[in-house]
Design a protein around this motif. Structure first.
Motif, PDB file in Angstrom:
ATOM      1  N   MET A 191       0.693  -1.241  -0.267  1.00 22.53           N
ATOM      2  CA  MET A 191      -0.564  -0.057  -0.177  1.00 22.53           C
ATOM      3  C   MET A 191       1.450   1.396  -0.107  1.00 22.53           C
ATOM      4  N   LEU A 192       1.793   0.716   0.644  1.00 24.40           N
ATOM      5  CA  LEU A 192       2.949   2.546   0.673  1.00 24.40           C
ATOM      6  C   LEU A 192       3.529   2.653  -0.826  1.00 24.40           C
ATOM      7  N   VAL A 193       4.336   1.415  -1.374  1.00 27.18           N
ATOM      8  CA  VAL A 193       4.594   1.494  -2.626  1.00 27.18           C
ATOM      9  C   VAL A 193       3.295   2.463  -3.272  1.00 27.18           C
ATOM     10  N   ILE A 194       2.245   1.200  -3.556  1.00 24.92           N
ATOM     11  CA  ILE A 194       1.419   2.328  -4.111  1.00 24.92           C
ATOM     12  C   ILE A 194       0.678   3.561  -4.309  1.00 24.92           C
ATOM     13  N   ALA A 195       0.677   3.881  -2.377  1.00 23.68           N
ATOM     14  CA  ALA A 195       0.437   5.142  -2.586  1.00 23.68           C
ATOM     15  C   ALA A 195       1.384   6.002  -2.959  1.00 23.68           C
ATOM     16  N   TYR A 196       3.172   6.243  -3.308  1.00 24.35           N
ATOM     17  CA  TYR A 196       4.166   6.271  -3.546  1.00 24.35           C
ATOM     18  C   TYR A 196       4.204   6.759  -5.098  1.00 24.35           C
ATOM     19  N   PHE A 197       3.817   5.977  -6.256  1.00 21.88           N
ATOM     20  CA  PHE A 197       3.656   5.960  -7.343  1.00 21.88           C
ATOM     21  C   PHE A 197       2.316   6.028  -7.730  1.00 21.88           C
ATOM     22  N   VAL A 198       0.932   6.406  -7.170  1.00 15.37           N
ATOM     23  CA  VAL A 198       0.266   6.923  -7.168  1.00 15.37           C
ATOM     24  C   VAL A 198       0.474   8.918  -7.368  1.00 15.37           C
ATOM     25  N   ASN A 199       0.956   9.500  -6.163  1.00 12.33           N
ATOM     26  CA  ASN A 199       1.772  10.895  -6.392  1.00 12.33           C
ATOM     27  C   ASN A 199       2.618  11.017  -7.379  1.00 12.33           C
ATOM     28  N   ARG A 200       3.880   9.970  -7.811  1.00 15.38           N
ATOM     29  CA  ARG A 200       4.715   9.856  -8.562  1.00 15.38           C
ATOM     30  C   ARG A 200       3.899  10.324 -10.049  1.00 15.38           C
ATOM     31  N   PHE A 201       2.971  10.028 -10.005  1.00 17.14           N
ATOM     32  CA  PHE A 201       2.518   9.397 -11.672  1.00 17.14           C
ATOM     33  C   PHE A 201       0.909  10.531 -11.581  1.00 17.14           C
ATOM     34  N   LEU A 203      -1.241  10.345 -10.153  1.00 18.55           N
ATOM     35  CA  LEU A 203      -3.038  10.088 -10.628  1.00 18.55           C
ATOM     36  C   LEU A 203      -4.100  10.467 -10.202  1.00 18.55           C
ATOM     37  N   ASN A 204      -5.731  10.267 -11.015  1.00 18.19           N
ATOM     38  CA  ASN A 204      -6.795  10.482  -9.596  1.00 18.19           C
ATOM     39  C   ASN A 204      -8.005   9.181 -10.646  1.00 18.19           C
ATOM     40  N   TYR A 205      -7.404   8.563 -10.679  1.00 15.91           N
ATOM     41  CA  TYR A 205      -8.454   8.328 -11.449  1.00 15.91           C
ATOM     42  C   TYR A 205      -9.096   6.121 -10.750  1.00 15.91           C
ATOM     43  N   ILE A 206     -10.006   5.734 -10.631  1.00 15.51           N
ATOM     44  CA  ILE A 206     -10.364   4.963 -10.090  1.00 15.51           C
ATOM     45  C   ILE A 206      -9.785   3.361 -10.628  1.00 15.51           C
ATOM     46  N   PHE A 207      -9.229   3.505 -12.487  1.00 16.38           N
ATOM     47  CA  PHE A 207      -8.922   2.690 -13.145  1.00 16.38           C
ATOM     48  C   PHE A 207      -7.542   2.932 -13.164  1.00 16.38           C
ATOM     49  N   ASN A 208      -6.432   3.828 -13.228  1.00 16.93           N
ATOM     50  CA  ASN A 208      -5.912   4.337 -12.691  1.00 16.93           C
ATOM     51  C   ASN A 208      -5.200   3.510 -11.643  1.00 16.93           C
ATOM     52  N   GLY A 209      -6.201   3.348 -10.265  1.00 20.30           N
ATOM     53  CA  GLY A 209      -5.671   2.400  -8.410  1.00 20.30           C
ATOM     54  C   GLY A 209      -5.486   1.322  -9.115  1.00 20.30           C
ATOM     55  N   LEU A 210      -6.131   0.917  -9.990  1.00 26.78           N
ATOM     56  CA  LEU A 210      -6.250  -0.554  -9.990  1.00 26.78           C
ATOM     57  C   LEU A 210      -4.882  -1.161 -10.672  1.00 26.78           C
ATOM     58  N   LEU A 211      -4.287  -0.521 -11.607  1.00 25.17           N
ATOM     59  CA  LEU A 211      -3.305  -0.608 -12.164  1.00 25.17           C
ATOM     60  C   LEU A 211      -1.608  -0.189 -11.974  1.00 25.17           C
ATOM     61  N   ILE A 212      -1.984   0.816 -11.057  1.00 23.13           N
ATOM     62  CA  ILE A 212      -0.967   0.409 -10.563  1.00 23.13           C
ATOM     63  C   ILE A 212      -0.593   0.534  -8.871  1.00 23.13           C
ATOM     64  N   GLY A 213      -1.612  -0.575  -8.637  1.00 28.43           N
ATOM     65  CA  GLY A 213      -2.028  -1.163  -7.647  1.00 28.43           C
ATOM     66  C   GLY A 213      -1.548  -3.064  -8.300  1.00 28.43           C
ATOM     67  N   ALA A 257      -6.871   1.092  -6.231  1.00 31.68           N
ATOM     68  CA  ALA A 257      -8.094   2.096  -6.029  1.00 31.68           C
ATOM     69  C   ALA A 257      -8.715   2.555  -4.852  1.00 31.68           C
ATOM     70  N   ALA A 258      -8.741   1.589  -3.790  1.00 30.08           N
ATOM     71  CA  ALA A 258      -8.955   2.541  -2.568  1.00 30.08           C
ATOM     72  C   ALA A 258      -8.679   3.845  -2.369  1.00 30.08           C
ATOM     73  N   ILE A 259      -7.202   4.088  -2.481  1.00 26.22           N
ATOM     74  CA  ILE A 259      -6.716   5.201  -2.218  1.00 26.22           C
ATOM     75  C   ILE A 259      -6.774   5.728  -3.224  1.00 26.22           C
ATOM     76  N   ILE A 260      -7.362   5.601  -4.692  1.00 25.00           N
ATOM     77  CA  ILE A 260      -7.690   6.929  -5.659  1.00 25.00           C
ATOM     78  C   ILE A 260      -9.010   7.212  -4.581  1.00 25.00           C
ATOM     79  N   LEU A 261     -10.061   6.259  -4.035  1.00 27.48           N
ATOM     80  CA  LEU A 261     -11.144   7.264  -3.822  1.00 27.48           C
ATOM     81  C   LEU A 261     -11.844   7.560  -3.431  1.00 27.48           C
TER      82      LEU A 261
END
Length: 347
Positions: A191-201, A203-213, A257-261
């Motif tokens: 989860m911590l690494v997912i959050a890092y890459f969500v911020n790094r790129f 990202l703002n969409y649920i599908f983005n969160g699904l993919l990065i996760g 996806a939950a992080i984006i939500l």
């Protein structure tokens, strides 16, 4: 008893199970912000798998996500997703594994073993990753970014896991207390690494969160399976390979996806997002699925045909389908808002 009367018990049983499914999807969908049952149509979703596609079709999917190939919001498809390329990737990797196995079995070539371990560990998680890449309707993440997250993110999540293991006693790995601890450690690390890459790129969409996760979970799964196979042999590889359809890749996709939500749109992930109910429910679900998977349950019936694993796989995918529905709903909402805004500006 006539034929109609004999059919009634089966009909009632089907309706009962269907009711349970509706209740489950409605409950999970409420976590995403919508109080409705999610209808799951597996055959429709995967119908393109059984249709012919040429190389141009595949290459057109792989070139998305660049500055020139990311569609505008108005051009994003909001029709039900129908991935297919993942099945071709699975067939390619699966056939490669079979050829390597033949090399090992027929010619007794030990040089084939490292390849078997690598391809065998890669086949299911990477194929799932391609599926999540296909269903990212915003097409705003490139293959280069995806491979970066898959490799670097997978390794970083393993490093984070080992750090947490050094800080938190995890027990023997089979009791329910130990299983919960292991689930917490590994899912939190990812989860911590997912959050890092969500911020790094950004990202703002649920599908983005699904993919990065999914990318981080797939990387984690590949490296972990390869490591365990090196320790315990090829039987471990075969077992973990088929089980990968319902483990790290989808657990991490759920958390992504939950992080984006939970986060505010166009804002970075913050600590306050990690305690938001929209995140916590799915995060705890991922931990629970992981813990239940590792738990050596004292019920013999769960060992029959790997019933415990199949039930957990089904629950995990149920959450994925609910989140896919939420992602499509988000895309439709954003398109509607954009159209309304453009209409107001034009009036």
């Amino acid at each position: 008893m006539n034929r109609k009367e004999s059919v009634k018990p089966f009909k009632r049983r089907f309706e009962y199970h269907n009711h349970l499914l509706d209740d489950a999807t409605k409950e999970m969908n409420e976590w995403t912000g919508e109080n409705k049952v999610v209808e799951i149509h597996l055959f429709a979703m995967f119908s393109e798998v059984f249709k012919p596609h040429n190389r141009d079709d595949a290459e057109s999917l792989f070139i998305v996500g660049t500055r020139d190939t990311t569609p505008s919001l108005e051009a994003v498809s909001v029709t039900p997703v129908k991935p297919w390329l993942f099945s071709r990737v699975f067939a390619l990797l699966g056939s490669s594994f079979v050829l390597l196995a033949m090399l090992f079995l027929v010619f007794r070539s030990n040089n084939a073993v490292p390849g078997m371990i690598f391809i065998g560990s890669l086949t299911v998680p990477f194929s799932l990753l391609i599926m999540f890449f296909e269903i990212n309707v915003f097409q705003n993440i490139s293959v280069y970014q995806l491979l970066t997250v898959f490799l670097v993110g997978g390794i970083l999540s393993l490093i984070a896991t080992m750090i947490l293991y050094s800080l938190i006693p995890s027990g023997n790995g089979v009791s329910w207390e130990s299983a919960i601890t292991i689930g917490f450690i590994e899912e939190t690390a990812k989860m911590l690494v997912i959050a890092y890459f969500v911020n790094r790129f950004h990202l703002n969409y649920i599908f983005n969160g699904l993919l990065i996760g999914a990318a981080i979970g797939a990387g984690f799964a590949v490296f972990e399976t390869a490591g365990y196979t090196g320790q315990y042999g090829l039987v471990t590889l075969l077992m973990r390979s088929w089980q990968a359809i319902g483990t790290h890749t989808i657990w991490s996709a759920i958390m992504g996806a939950a992080i984006i939500l939970a986060k505010d749109r166009h804002q970075p992930v913050t600590g306050s997002n990690m305690v938001a109910p929209k995140f916590l429910r799915f995060y705890l679900l991922a931990i629970a699925l992981h813990a239940a998977w590792d738990w050596n349950a004292p019920f013999a019936v769960l060992d029959i045909l790997y019933l415990q694993q199949w039930v957990l796989i089904a629950v995990g995918w149920l959450a994925i389908f609910v989140l896919i529905n939420a992602g499509l709903r988000e895309a439709r909402t954003l398109q509607g808002q954009r159209i309304l805004k453009n209409t107001q500006l034009g009036s």
